[in-house]
Design a protein around this motif. Structure first.
Motif, short mmCIF file in Angstrom:
data_model
loop_
_atom_site.label_atom_id
_atom_site.label_comp_id
_atom_site.label_asym_id
_atom_site.label_seq_id
_atom_site.Cartn_x
_atom_site.Cartn_y
_atom_site.Cartn_z
N GLY A 42 -2.15 71.64 4.81
CA GLY A 42 -0.81 72.20 4.92
C GLY A 42 -0.16 72.06 6.27
O GLY A 42 0.93 72.61 6.49
N LYS A 43 -0.81 71.31 7.17
CA LYS A 43 -0.25 71.15 8.51
C LYS A 43 -0.02 69.68 8.83
O LYS A 43 -0.59 68.79 8.20
N GLU A 44 0.80 69.45 9.85
CA GLU A 44 1.03 68.09 10.30
C GLU A 44 -0.19 67.57 11.06
O GLU A 44 -0.95 68.35 11.64
N ARG A 45 -0.33 66.26 11.06
CA ARG A 45 -1.40 65.67 11.87
C ARG A 45 -1.07 65.90 13.34
O ARG A 45 0.09 65.77 13.75
N GLU A 46 -2.10 66.23 14.12
CA GLU A 46 -1.87 66.52 15.52
C GLU A 46 -2.84 65.75 16.42
O GLU A 46 -3.97 65.45 16.02
N PHE A 47 -2.38 65.49 17.62
CA PHE A 47 -3.18 64.81 18.62
C PHE A 47 -4.29 65.72 19.11
O PHE A 47 -4.08 66.92 19.31
N VAL A 48 -5.48 65.13 19.30
CA VAL A 48 -6.61 65.88 19.84
C VAL A 48 -6.99 65.36 21.22
O VAL A 48 -7.06 66.12 22.18
N ALA A 49 -7.25 64.06 21.31
CA ALA A 49 -7.69 63.48 22.58
C ALA A 49 -7.48 61.97 22.55
O ALA A 49 -7.40 61.37 21.48
N SER A 50 -7.42 61.38 23.74
CA SER A 50 -7.33 59.93 23.84
C SER A 50 -8.06 59.46 25.08
O SER A 50 -8.33 60.25 26.00
N ILE A 51 -8.38 58.17 25.07
CA ILE A 51 -9.13 57.59 26.18
C ILE A 51 -8.61 56.18 26.44
O ILE A 51 -8.30 55.44 25.50
N SER A 52 -8.54 55.82 27.71
CA SER A 52 -8.03 54.52 28.09
C SER A 52 -9.00 53.41 27.70
O SER A 52 -10.15 53.66 27.33
N ARG A 53 -8.53 52.18 27.84
CA ARG A 53 -9.33 51.03 27.41
C ARG A 53 -10.66 50.96 28.15
O ARG A 53 -11.70 50.67 27.56
N GLY A 54 -10.64 51.26 29.42
CA GLY A 54 -11.86 51.21 30.23
C GLY A 54 -12.64 52.51 30.26
O GLY A 54 -13.74 52.57 30.80
N GLY A 55 -12.05 53.56 29.70
CA GLY A 55 -12.74 54.84 29.64
C GLY A 55 -12.57 55.71 30.87
O GLY A 55 -13.18 56.77 30.97
N ASP A 56 -11.73 55.28 31.81
CA ASP A 56 -11.62 56.03 33.06
C ASP A 56 -10.53 57.10 33.04
O ASP A 56 -10.42 57.89 33.98
#
Length: 119
Positions: A42-56
């Motif tokens: 019943g809720k919209e999809r929401e952002f949790v976390a992200s990581i850059s290409r190199g992981g830094d």
């Protein structure tokens, strides 16, 4: 081509931990920024976390900051989401997603994995 497959979801008691994994079968994993999103009933999809290409460089939603950790292993074409201190409100289907460089939206998505936190 990017093909994302999540795993590691399940049922856990409040306060418990889970680690989600998302594997890419393609050859260009390291060229994508990776993210985790979730959608509760019943809720919209929401952002949790992200990581850059190199992981830094990582980014988190305020609701999970300090409890969740995103990481990646480019040698294994895998991104992880370690979730500690789980709460019932973390219950959702969790999706990983990939975003190409110079693209504003995540354009590849996995099928999702269910996380259920019981009180």
């Amino acid at each position: 081509q990017v093909q994302l497959v999540e795993s590691g979801g399940g049922l856990v008691q409040a306060g418990g931990s889970l680690r989600l994994s998302c594997a890419d079968s393609g050859r260009t994993f390291s060229s994508y920024r990776m993210g985790w999103f979730r959608q509760a009933p019943g809720k919209e999809r929401e952002f949790v976390a992200s990581i850059s290409r190199g992981g830094d460089e990582t980014s988190y939603a305020d609701s999970v900051k300090g409890r969740f950790t995103i990481s990646r292993d480019n040698a294994k074409n895998t991104v992880y989401l370690k979730m500690n201190g789980l709460k019932p409100e973390d219950t959702a289907v969790y999706y990983c997603a990939a975003r190409q460089r110079f693209v504003s939206k995540y354009n590849y998505w996995g099928q999702g994995t269910q996380v259920t936190v019981s009180s």
